[in-house]
Design a protein around this motif. Sequence first.
Motif, PDB file in Angstrom:
ATOM      1  N   PRO A 269       0.801  -1.229   0.000  1.00 19.98           N
ATOM      2  CA  PRO A 269       0.000   0.000   0.000  1.00 19.98           C
ATOM      3  C   PRO A 269       0.836   1.282   0.000  1.00 19.98           C
ATOM      4  O   PRO A 269       0.437   2.282  -0.600  1.00 19.98           O
ATOM      5  CB  PRO A 269      -0.817  -0.125   1.300  1.00 19.98           C
ATOM      6  N   ALA A 270       1.989   1.265   0.651  1.00 22.77           N
ATOM      7  CA  ALA A 270       2.809   2.476   0.761  1.00 22.77           C
ATOM      8  C   ALA A 270       3.834   2.601  -0.364  1.00 22.77           C
ATOM      9  O   ALA A 270       4.452   3.650  -0.514  1.00 22.77           O
ATOM     10  CB  ALA A 270       3.538   2.477   2.112  1.00 22.77           C
ATOM     11  N   ARG A 271       3.994   1.554  -1.145  1.00 21.24           N
ATOM     12  CA  ARG A 271       5.121   1.502  -2.082  1.00 21.24           C
ATOM     13  C   ARG A 271       5.100   2.589  -3.155  1.00 21.24           C
ATOM     14  O   ARG A 271       6.096   3.281  -3.345  1.00 21.24           O
ATOM     15  CB  ARG A 271       5.187   0.120  -2.729  1.00 21.24           C
ATOM     16  N   PRO A 272       3.998   2.792  -3.903  1.00 16.18           N
ATOM     17  CA  PRO A 272       4.063   3.731  -5.031  1.00 16.18           C
ATOM     18  C   PRO A 272       4.463   5.147  -4.634  1.00 16.18           C
ATOM     19  O   PRO A 272       5.362   5.743  -5.247  1.00 16.18           O
ATOM     20  CB  PRO A 272       2.644   3.683  -5.609  1.00 16.18           C
TER      21      PRO A 272
ATOM     22  N   SER B 218       6.471   5.860 -14.338  1.00 18.10           N
ATOM     23  CA  SER B 218       5.867   4.545 -14.596  1.00 18.10           C
ATOM     24  C   SER B 218       5.157   4.015 -13.353  1.00 18.10           C
ATOM     25  O   SER B 218       4.066   3.440 -13.445  1.00 18.10           O
ATOM     26  CB  SER B 218       6.943   3.549 -15.058  1.00 18.10           C
ATOM     27  N   VAL B 219       5.771   4.209 -12.198  1.00 13.36           N
ATOM     28  CA  VAL B 219       5.132   3.793 -10.945  1.00 13.36           C
ATOM     29  C   VAL B 219       3.876   4.619 -10.687  1.00 13.36           C
ATOM     30  O   VAL B 219       2.816   4.100 -10.331  1.00 13.36           O
ATOM     31  CB  VAL B 219       6.116   3.927  -9.766  1.00 13.36           C
ATOM     32  N   ALA B 220       3.989   5.935 -10.889  1.00  8.88           N
ATOM     33  CA  ALA B 220       2.875   6.834 -10.573  1.00  8.88           C
ATOM     34  C   ALA B 220       1.649   6.558 -11.441  1.00  8.88           C
ATOM     35  O   ALA B 220       0.507   6.656 -10.972  1.00  8.88           O
ATOM     36  CB  ALA B 220       3.319   8.288 -10.744  1.00  8.88           C
ATOM     37  N   THR B 221       1.866   6.209 -12.695  1.00  6.76           N
ATOM     38  CA  THR B 221       0.730   6.003 -13.602  1.00  6.76           C
ATOM     39  C   THR B 221      -0.063   4.736 -13.289  1.00  6.76           C
ATOM     40  O   THR B 221      -1.133   4.533 -13.866  1.00  6.76           O
ATOM     41  CB  THR B 221       1.205   5.950 -15.068  1.00  6.76           C
ATOM     42  N   THR B 222       0.438   3.904 -12.400  1.00  9.97           N
ATOM     43  CA  THR B 222      -0.313   2.710 -11.993  1.00  9.97           C
ATOM     44  C   THR B 222      -1.284   3.006 -10.863  1.00  9.97           C
ATOM     45  O   THR B 222      -2.055   2.120 -10.470  1.00  9.97           O
ATOM     46  CB  THR B 222       0.637   1.584 -11.542  1.00  9.97           C
ATOM     47  N   THR B 223      -1.263   4.218 -10.325  1.00  8.12           N
ATOM     48  CA  THR B 223      -2.025   4.525  -9.112  1.00  8.12           C
ATOM     49  C   THR B 223      -3.335   5.245  -9.368  1.00  8.12           C
ATOM     50  O   THR B 223      -4.172   5.327  -8.474  1.00  8.12           O
ATOM     51  CB  THR B 223      -1.185   5.407  -8.178  1.00  8.12           C
TER      52      THR B 223
END
Length: 405
Positions: A161-164, A196-201
């Motif tokens: 839950p905290a990763r992105p 890339s990480v942010a766009t998964t959220t």
Amino acid sequence: MAGSTRQGGVVTNDLPVGRRVAYWRARRNMSQQVFADRLGKSKSWVDKVERGVRRLDKWSVLQEVADTLGVTADVLVDDTNPPAPTPPTSRSPDVEVDTVRAALTRHPGILRPPADHVPVDPYKYRARIVHADAMYQHAQYPALLRLLPGLLDDGHDLAAPARPGLQVRTYRLTASVLVKLGAHELAWLAADRGLSVATTTDEPLLEAAAALPLGTALRVAGRHRAAFETTITAAHQIAPLTPDAGTPSERSACAALLVQAALAAAEHDDPPTVIELLDGAATLTGPDTPERAAVDAARITATTTLGDHRTAVELHAALAVRDRWWSLPVEHRAAYLIDMAPAHLSTGDPTAAGRALLDADRLAPAEVRVRPAGRAVLAEVLTGSPRPSPHLLAVAQAAGMRGAW
């Protein structure tokens, strides 16, 4: 002075922390004012610490003081004698960049953890990022580079839950310091990983935060159109319909993206777009805020990029006397002063150019002595000055620079 002795030039182990700080500051030939400037504190704060009136009871602050003195935090608090001093930057920044490159090459996230594996504590990880952010804001780049590989590796090991959000902060910080050190392609990679990480959220504000360093990395790499498109697109995703709409975080993020888009437009020699974007950014910021100061500074930098050096110098004189100028982080002010030096030189004022660099060096030595852009401007000012300032020559010598000046 009970319990304080000196043997063979070394302070014995019964000195309190404040006196140890004073001892190492003197060993570094730093006045209280210079030390305070490098920490981003007041001279009064330093004096109170050294006299024991103010305690260094936060580890992050103690670590920051130690990094500025070029010692480990243990030297300031341990019961053993402090070792011989070591240079603040004992390893080449290029070596440290290589360790960050290696961390970006590794992909620990694809490894399957053992059944009894315990993920990294997000609260402790967040505290490490806060400390790393403070180091960046005070331009402690070599020391920060030593922290980043661990942050990059552990970011894959955070609870889901905290990763992105935490990973985006780490990639953003990594990209920012790599831009400072001229590793533009590597900065681009780190920033792209963060986006890339942010766009998964499906969180527009997190995506905006990740797009900002990507735009910066693309711009300094000479890809001005791509930088403009990236930042302006991200800005439109969170842009409020009216200047007073949206949350403060959304307005601040949008303003920062518009600033980066404006700087890219300046590199592309498009004055009308620069003015439009910076005016839009200004409407999103309060009159006496750090965000407005950043817009003002960007306007001056863009004016210099567009070749109107005299106007840039006039705007700088107006900004430097405003209270909001001092609200900018030490790193930002020092970098901006380095950008101003060539403008002074172009208007026939090498003395003012040298003074800007000396002011930048007092604020954040690494901006002038370590950062490639700062070293290039220093060489330009020394070469363009009929009689270079001896203080500026001393800075060049401390940076290990040699030239025909």
